[in-house]
Write a protein that holds these residues in place. Structure first.
Motif, PDB file in Angstrom:
ATOM      1  N   GLY A   1      39.109 -79.407  89.148  1.00 12.94           N
ATOM      2  CA  GLY A   1      37.644 -79.366  89.143  1.00 12.94           C
ATOM      3  C   GLY A   1      37.050 -78.110  89.728  1.00 12.94           C
ATOM      4  N   GLY A   2      37.867 -77.280  90.395  1.00 13.47           N
ATOM      5  CA  GLY A   2      37.340 -76.067  91.003  1.00 13.47           C
ATOM      6  C   GLY A   2      37.879 -75.875  92.407  1.00 13.47           C
ATOM      7  N   VAL A   3      37.322 -74.901  93.100  1.00 10.46           N
ATOM      8  CA  VAL A   3      37.762 -74.548  94.445  1.00 10.46           C
ATOM      9  C   VAL A   3      36.646 -74.815  95.449  1.00 10.46           C
ATOM     10  N   ILE A   4      36.994 -75.449  96.562  1.00 14.38           N
ATOM     11  CA  ILE A   4      36.072 -75.678  97.664  1.00 14.38           C
ATOM     12  C   ILE A   4      36.516 -74.794  98.824  1.00 14.38           C
ATOM     13  N   GLU A   5      35.577 -74.052  99.431  1.00 14.68           N
ATOM     14  CA  GLU A   5      35.883 -73.211 100.576  1.00 14.68           C
ATOM     15  C   GLU A   5      35.176 -73.743 101.820  1.00 14.68           C
ATOM     16  N   ILE A   6      35.847 -73.617 102.955  1.00 16.30           N
ATOM     17  CA  ILE A   6      35.311 -74.083 104.238  1.00 16.30           C
ATOM     18  C   ILE A   6      35.493 -72.982 105.275  1.00 16.30           C
TER      19      ILE A   6
END
Length: 255
Positions: free
Chosen positions: A93-98
């Motif tokens: 679904g994509g990339v999540i960055e934190i």
């Protein structure tokens, strides 16, 4: 006729984002995984070695990598002593960055989340769901989630720097790192109470790998630790907008 059972593994880096790999199992039940021939003393000793091997989490900086069925991946760099952390979670679904700096948490979503844009957002910690674990506090500060895996071990034996055995998937629970989930109303196969695992320590006794191979209808998963003591430099994103109301219900395994 055997009912199909949906099974998944959820992944998190410094987070648990409700991202899972699901499978459907039908037909004949899977054969139980062979149990390790280890007595209580062997198992206690092996668990003690593994727990000692995770002491670095509260002592130095490190990197944690998670891979689940080659479909979901997490990479995080954490310095719990100086309260710095950064992570990315990749999925179809994509990339999540934190990014985490002291008590401030920032998130940027490359996934299409309803009502949520793709710019950097500042989160309100009071509104973050409890299963979206973002913390430097002991017990909640391991993006690999190794403590939950160790707590689920039923039988194990250490052979030098290698530990092998079986764990009970039902006891793993939910939190940072790898979490097992089945479809609503479903159950894990009985054989998942003896799910095989292998772990490896480095020359200094630190846990560097915890591998759960594909078995009993569950996809394979692995946690790897490295880069001990490497500085973690986190840049505060500027600008960062307040996270919209629509984001919070989509965080965590209930999202």
């Amino acid at each position: 006729m055997r009912r199909a059972t949906g099974i998944g593994i959820a992944a998190g880096a410094l987070l648990v984002l409700g991202c899972s790999v699901g499978v459907q199992s039908e037909g004949e039940p899977a054969a139980p995984a062979p149990t390790v021939s280890a007595d209580i003393t062997d198992t206690r000793n092996a668990i003690g070695v593994l727990r000692a091997g995770t002491a670095f989490i509260n002592q130095t900086s490190f990197r944690a990598d998670i891979d689940i069925a080659s479909q979901v991946g997490g990479l995080s760099r954490v310095d719990n002593v100086n309260k710095r952390g950064m992570a990315s979670l990749s999925s179809p679904g994509g990339v999540i960055e934190i990014r985490m700096i002291d008590d401030d948490v920032y998130l940027k979503s490359g996934a299409e989340l309803p009502g949520v844009g793709h710019e950097w957002m500042a989160l309100d910690p009071a509104r973050v769901p409890t299963d979206f674990a973002l913390s430097f506090e002991p017990g909640r500060n391991d993006p690999g989630g190794s403590a939950r895996l160790i707590n689920a071990i039923m039988s194990a034996r250490a052979d030098g720097t290698e530990i092998s055995g079986v764990l009970d998937v039902n006891r793993v629970g939910v939190g940072n790192g790898i979490s097992f989930r089945h479809a609503p109303g479903g159950t894990f196969p009985e054989a998942a109470r003896n799910q095989p695992f292998r772990a490896t320590l480095d020359a200094e006794g630190r846990l560097v790998r915890f591998l759960i191979p594909e078995a009993n209808g569950l996809p394979g998963a692995a946690v790897r630790y490295s880069d001990f003591g490497v500085p973690v430099d986190v840049v505060r994103p500027e600008p960062a907008v307040p996270a919209p109301d629509a984001l919070y219900p989509q965080l965590g395994l209930g999202g």
